[in-house]
Design a protein around this motif. Structure first.
Motif, PDB file in Angstrom:
ATOM      1  N   SER A  96      44.986  42.475  40.304  1.00  0.00           N
ATOM      2  CA  SER A  96      43.908  43.174  41.014  1.00  0.00           C
ATOM      3  C   SER A  96      44.346  43.579  42.418  1.00  0.00           C
ATOM      4  O   SER A  96      43.988  44.657  42.897  1.00  0.00           O
ATOM      5  CB  SER A  96      42.644  42.317  41.073  1.00  0.00           C
ATOM      6  OG  SER A  96      42.881  41.134  41.804  1.00  0.00           O
ATOM      7  N   HIS A  97      45.138  42.735  43.075  1.00  0.00           N
ATOM      8  CA  HIS A  97      45.641  43.071  44.404  1.00  0.00           C
ATOM      9  C   HIS A  97      46.581  44.282  44.335  1.00  0.00           C
ATOM     10  O   HIS A  97      46.567  45.136  45.227  1.00  0.00           O
ATOM     11  CB  HIS A  97      46.371  41.883  45.044  1.00  0.00           C
ATOM     12  CG  HIS A  97      45.494  40.692  45.253  1.00  0.00           C
ATOM     13  ND1 HIS A  97      44.381  40.721  46.068  1.00  0.00           N
ATOM     14  CD2 HIS A  97      45.564  39.443  44.754  1.00  0.00           C
ATOM     15  CE1 HIS A  97      43.806  39.531  46.055  1.00  0.00           C
ATOM     16  NE2 HIS A  97      44.500  38.752  45.262  1.00  0.00           N
ATOM     17  N   GLN A  99      46.476  46.738  42.114  1.00  0.00           N
ATOM     18  CA  GLN A  99      45.674  47.943  41.887  1.00  0.00           C
ATOM     19  C   GLN A  99      44.985  48.376  43.175  1.00  0.00           C
ATOM     20  O   GLN A  99      44.951  49.563  43.496  1.00  0.00           O
ATOM     21  CB  GLN A  99      44.638  47.691  40.780  1.00  0.00           C
ATOM     22  CG  GLN A  99      43.902  48.943  40.359  1.00  0.00           C
ATOM     23  CD  GLN A  99      44.833  50.039  39.863  1.00  0.00           C
ATOM     24  OE1 GLN A  99      45.803  49.792  39.166  1.00  0.00           O
ATOM     25  NE2 GLN A  99      44.542  51.274  40.223  1.00  0.00           N
TER      26      GLN A  99
END
Length: 115
Positions: A96-97, A99
């Motif tokens: 997620s980081h 992205q």
């Protein structure tokens, strides 16, 4: 970009150690039991936040380096770097980081090209 691509392999190990850093675990306050809600909301907050910020920073560097080298073309990018980026993209901790970093980088490029 070609000079950056040539040096990527030397950055993999330090970036891997930083991006895949194990975050401090939750610890209950002294004298509390496991059923206490305080355990769920209490963490080693300063240590956890510092470690998480290091992970985020490393992932931002990885995303930016990956964009710079991709802009230059994949021919000069090592297989080891490509596998490392894939690992970062798939990791539960960093996906997620990564992205978010890619999206922020893309937005910065769009904003800067408007001038």
């Amino acid at each position: 970009p070609a000079a950056v691509a040539a040096g990527l392999d030397s950055l993999i190990d330090p970036l891997d150690r930083t991006a895949m850093k194990k975050l401090p675990t939750q610890t209950p306050p002294a004298g509390s039991n496991a059923d206490n809600n305080a355990m769920q909301s209490h963490t080693n907050a300063p240590e956890h936040e510092r470690a998480l910020e290091l992970v985020r920073s490393a992932v931002k560097v990885i995303a930016t380096l990956n964009r710079i080298t991709a802009d230059a073309g994949a021919a000069g990018i090592s297989v080891r770097w490509q596998e490392f980026v894939k690992k970062v993209k798939l990791s539960e901790l960093t996906a997620s980081h990564f992205q978010l970093a890619v999206e922020a980088d893309r937005k910065t490029l769009i904003d800067s090209s408007a001038y």
